[in-house]
Design a protein around this motif. Sequence first.
Motif, PDB file in Angstrom:
ATOM      1  N   LEU A 157      -3.685   2.183 -14.153  1.00 24.01           N
ATOM      2  CA  LEU A 157      -2.761   2.872 -15.070  1.00 24.01           C
ATOM      3  C   LEU A 157      -2.325   1.925 -16.184  1.00 24.01           C
ATOM      4  O   LEU A 157      -2.372   2.275 -17.369  1.00 24.01           O
ATOM      5  N   LEU A 158      -1.899   0.731 -15.793  1.00 26.04           N
ATOM      6  CA  LEU A 158      -1.412  -0.217 -16.792  1.00 26.04           C
ATOM      7  C   LEU A 158      -2.557  -0.681 -17.687  1.00 26.04           C
ATOM      8  O   LEU A 158      -2.385  -0.868 -18.894  1.00 26.04           O
ATOM      9  N   TRP A 216      -6.258  11.737 -30.907  1.00 21.94           N
ATOM     10  CA  TRP A 216      -6.067  10.283 -30.903  1.00 21.94           C
ATOM     11  C   TRP A 216      -5.574   9.776 -32.255  1.00 21.94           C
ATOM     12  O   TRP A 216      -6.011   8.734 -32.741  1.00 21.94           O
ATOM     13  N   ALA A 266      -5.672   1.538 -24.499  1.00 15.47           N
ATOM     14  CA  ALA A 266      -5.485   2.543 -25.550  1.00 15.47           C
ATOM     15  C   ALA A 266      -4.959   1.924 -26.837  1.00 15.47           C
ATOM     16  O   ALA A 266      -5.046   2.533 -27.900  1.00 15.47           O
ATOM     17  N   VAL A 325       1.936   6.703 -20.119  1.00 11.02           N
ATOM     18  CA  VAL A 325       1.223   5.980 -19.055  1.00 11.02           C
ATOM     19  C   VAL A 325       2.082   4.839 -18.509  1.00 11.02           C
ATOM     20  O   VAL A 325       2.120   4.610 -17.297  1.00 11.02           O
ATOM     21  N   ILE A 326       2.805   4.139 -19.388  1.00 13.56           N
ATOM     22  CA  ILE A 326       3.648   3.032 -18.911  1.00 13.56           C
ATOM     23  C   ILE A 326       4.712   3.564 -17.948  1.00 13.56           C
ATOM     24  O   ILE A 326       4.923   3.015 -16.863  1.00 13.56           O
ATOM     25  N   PHE A 347       0.997   8.624 -25.824  1.00 12.74           N
ATOM     26  CA  PHE A 347       0.223   8.558 -24.591  1.00 12.74           C
ATOM     27  C   PHE A 347       0.466   7.233 -23.870  1.00 12.74           C
ATOM     28  O   PHE A 347       0.676   7.198 -22.654  1.00 12.74           O
ATOM     29  N   ILE A 348       0.460   6.131 -24.625  1.00  8.94           N
ATOM     30  CA  ILE A 348       0.669   4.816 -24.011  1.00  8.94           C
ATOM     31  C   ILE A 348       2.035   4.779 -23.307  1.00  8.94           C
ATOM     32  O   ILE A 348       2.158   4.323 -22.168  1.00  8.94           O
ATOM     33  N   ILE A 349       3.055   5.288 -23.990  1.00  9.91           N
ATOM     34  CA  ILE A 349       4.398   5.301 -23.399  1.00  9.91           C
ATOM     35  C   ILE A 349       4.401   6.127 -22.121  1.00  9.91           C
ATOM     36  O   ILE A 349       4.972   5.735 -21.101  1.00  9.91           O
ATOM     37  N   GLY A 362       3.301   4.523 -14.751  1.00  6.09           N
ATOM     38  CA  GLY A 362       3.126   3.300 -13.974  1.00  6.09           C
ATOM     39  C   GLY A 362       4.431   2.867 -13.331  1.00  6.09           C
ATOM     40  O   GLY A 362       4.463   2.478 -12.165  1.00  6.09           O
ATOM     41  N   LEU A 397       8.553  -3.012 -16.149  1.00  3.67           N
ATOM     42  CA  LEU A 397       7.818  -1.885 -16.752  1.00  3.67           C
ATOM     43  C   LEU A 397       8.765  -0.990 -17.534  1.00  3.67           C
ATOM     44  O   LEU A 397       8.408  -0.453 -18.586  1.00  3.67           O
ATOM     45  N   LEU A 412      -5.068   1.141 -18.487  1.00 10.40           N
ATOM     46  CA  LEU A 412      -5.334   2.268 -19.396  1.00 10.40           C
ATOM     47  C   LEU A 412      -4.400   2.207 -20.595  1.00 10.40           C
ATOM     48  O   LEU A 412      -4.815   2.417 -21.740  1.00 10.40           O
ATOM     49  N   ALA A 413      -3.130   1.886 -20.322  1.00 10.17           N
ATOM     50  CA  ALA A 413      -2.156   1.793 -21.421  1.00 10.17           C
ATOM     51  C   ALA A 413      -2.565   0.692 -22.391  1.00 10.17           C
ATOM     52  O   ALA A 413      -2.521   0.869 -23.611  1.00 10.17           O
ATOM     53  N   VAL A 422      -1.618   8.363 -29.834  1.00 13.84           N
ATOM     54  CA  VAL A 422      -2.022   7.245 -28.984  1.00 13.84           C
ATOM     55  C   VAL A 422      -0.788   6.584 -28.378  1.00 13.84           C
ATOM     56  O   VAL A 422      -0.715   6.354 -27.160  1.00 13.84           O
TER      57      VAL A 422
END
Lengths: 340, 556
Positions: free
Chosen positions: B28-29, A278, B35, A290-291, A286-288, A294, A312, B31-32, A283
Amino acid sequence: MNLNDLSIMSLYSAMAVYALAFIAFAIDLAKRSAAVDAAAVQTADTHGQGAASVAASASSSAGGSGASTLTMNRLSARINNDATTPYSHSASLRVGMSLTVLAWALHLFATVTRGIVADRVPWANMYEFAMTGTLLIVAVYLVVLIRVDLRFLGTFVTGLVLVLLGVAAVSFYVEVAPLPPALQSAWLVIHVFVASLGTGFFALGFALSFVQLLQFRRESLLADTRPVRLRFLATLPSAATLENLAYRVNIIGFILWTFTLMAGSVWAEQAWGRYWGWDTKEVWTFIIWVIYAGYIHARATRGWRGSRSAWLSLIGFAAVLFNFGIVNVFFKGLHAYSGL
Amino acid sequence: MQPKLGVVGWLRFLWRQLTSMRTALFLLLLLAIAAVPGSLVPQRSSDPNGVTQYFADNPDLAPVLDNIQAFDVYSSAWFSAIYLLLFVSLIGCVIPRTKHHFIALRATPPATPARLARLAGFTTRTAPAGTDAGAAIASARTLLKSSGYRVALYDKAGSVSVSAERGYLRETGNLVFHFALVGILVVVGFGGGYGFAGQRVLVEGQTFVNTLLAYDSFNPGRFFDDSTLDPYTLTLDDFAVQYEAENLNAIGQPVDFTAGVTVTPRGEDPEPGEVKVNGPLRTGGTDIFLLGNGYAPSITVTSPDGSDVFSDSVPFLPQDANLTSLGVVKVPDGLAEQVGMIGFFYPTQETATSGAFFSSYPDLIYPMLTLNVYTGDLGLDEGVPTSVYSLNIDDMTQLTGGKTGVETIELRPGQTLDLPNDLGTVTFNNADPTAAADDLSNSVPRFASFDIHHDPTQLWVLSFAVLILAGLLTGLFVPRRRVWVKAVPQSDGTLSLEYAGLARGEDPALEAAVAAVADRHLASLPSTPLPKSGAAAAGADAVKPAVPAVSTPEQT
């Protein structure tokens, strides 16, 4: 003049040529608007109808395209058919494309010579990431162009690359320095290159989703027989086609990003003793991820297909830029680069 | 009147909501978004010093943030709740899909639709004159089967047809991807408890035995049993550094750090080894990483009666890129009072215009050690653990430096100076006294800080990661599609062949694929068939067994 100066000269020349290409593409967009006006006048003359007939033909062609006998297997043909107003050639478009290719060649030369001077891959600090990353954005664009006519995105691609290169050359420039021990790894070659390549696809996905949103708005306005601005949109593919294209480009980016994340973990284990910790850059990677995960799921979710999923895609690419430009520079973490 | 749902009904309703795609997308969103704070506020897991600093800088805000677990975002209740709900939703979605997929894997391609013209990529071809309908369809069946389609023949309303489906791997990949995600979560969540991470600083020449007590710090997982530690020994023989000395733009930048070590597994012969920044040493079930290094000046304190009361190489912690380093010496016994010293070490000392010392290069060119001496209570007698890297001066009196008016002790390698108040003497030992007087490159020993880890789950995580990637590639790029070929005899005696397809999921190349099937099929049909009279009878006999009304599935 030594090789390092040549690399810098070449990069500045590339930026100048990109700027010219941007102007040519902008003129082309203006010409597209003019062509749409001319077509509308013609329609009005022959049928005595206004924009409503354009809308009607747009919806009918979108609905009926599946039923027509298709033997063509090139996507480009289908996309041209998909536009309300056919438009293919203009001198400024050809000039813009030629200049883009020329600028890219100069850009490539600048990047390769930088690598030769440094005696390693040219992506080990912010200046070099920007140089290689933008080179790959244009490369992805040019390669996709072979299969799909996306020349209408020329202003976006050259404009984005110009801004990023400008920031890199002014704010991130550093002299060639040896690789610090932390970066002496084969994973530098793989992890960073794949991340940059993924960024190239996400950039294109962003542009397509952006135009998709404009096009969707235009189509909605036309359906209500309300006036439309940005008339050049009539020469561009329909929102549905743009969405499909954006999706295809983004899933390639997503797979490359997944690989980036994994390769980064393997490298992190070797260098820092843990595959995931992390760290701020981890981080955001990871966020990218997950986006975009999505985004892919949104395509299969009722009520999210279309404009919502396009948003999105825009947010995803904004996060990519944030990860590169803000996290690297302003956030504290292990992905800190000496002197940028 | 409203029907009552009841408990079971409500549970069922909630479960259906949770496992819906819309909820999964929302989680999912979420979670983003959840984070993000962990990158804005320092985290205890990755940056504990940053957290301490944050508390010092924001004394009012920090406790509030701490209450909502902002410094432990990724193990916080709210972050865990989001990803656990997401995974429950995922499992609830994937299990029924797996069941469906198993059924689909054994199912026959469905009957050919009556009107192919309504389907994607519909195209027709005219068969060469005299082609028999059954033979044409049998040939299409062979063609599709060899292209990886599962096929079934149908004979309905006077027209024979083949129904074909391919790309079952798409859903397989999709499911593998999702199950592998669950696999990673389980392995990281539970398996991580079986490992440990420890740190140990070694000065050149020192040896470490892999036992619990030998670690400077040790963080075991919940289920780790320290009796499983393999007691090998690790000796740091030498620590080689290389700094850039020629490139004017990068003078002093590190080029290489290499720890030359000797590993002796229990009951075996010593083996030489090497630990580098990107090259861990893997031995005795542990991975040894090189995470830091610095100088450990060798310092001797001698009492007035001439006996050494302290003699050790003391690791000094680097404070900047040129390795200005800070260290602490504690002499609890042997002198008139307890003595503590706070020292600065400069590998290449220079003096700023203000008179302050600094280091201008990280290697040993002109080393200098400065010491400020304190006497009083070191705080070692209460049994409270204290850091060897810091000195608590609350109960101590400063004797040199600062406002005392007494000059700070400044030592070059090999020099000895008196401590104030006739406490004794202090010596900065030269570790390489035989070298030429101007060569101080080995005068101060170096230390390396090692991280020693054991993580039995790493290979599992990697395996699941590979499955994730493989699942993604097949799940996103293998097209799942149906293709139909139908032979329709025309009133003028010719045979019309109809082709159409149906995309099941994203399939941009469907129309091209149907066209390609049509072209290849037409090319496979004999262009000069046998004379019609003979062929009709012979053909009918030959093909009949291949055209059952309902066929059995054929897996390819």
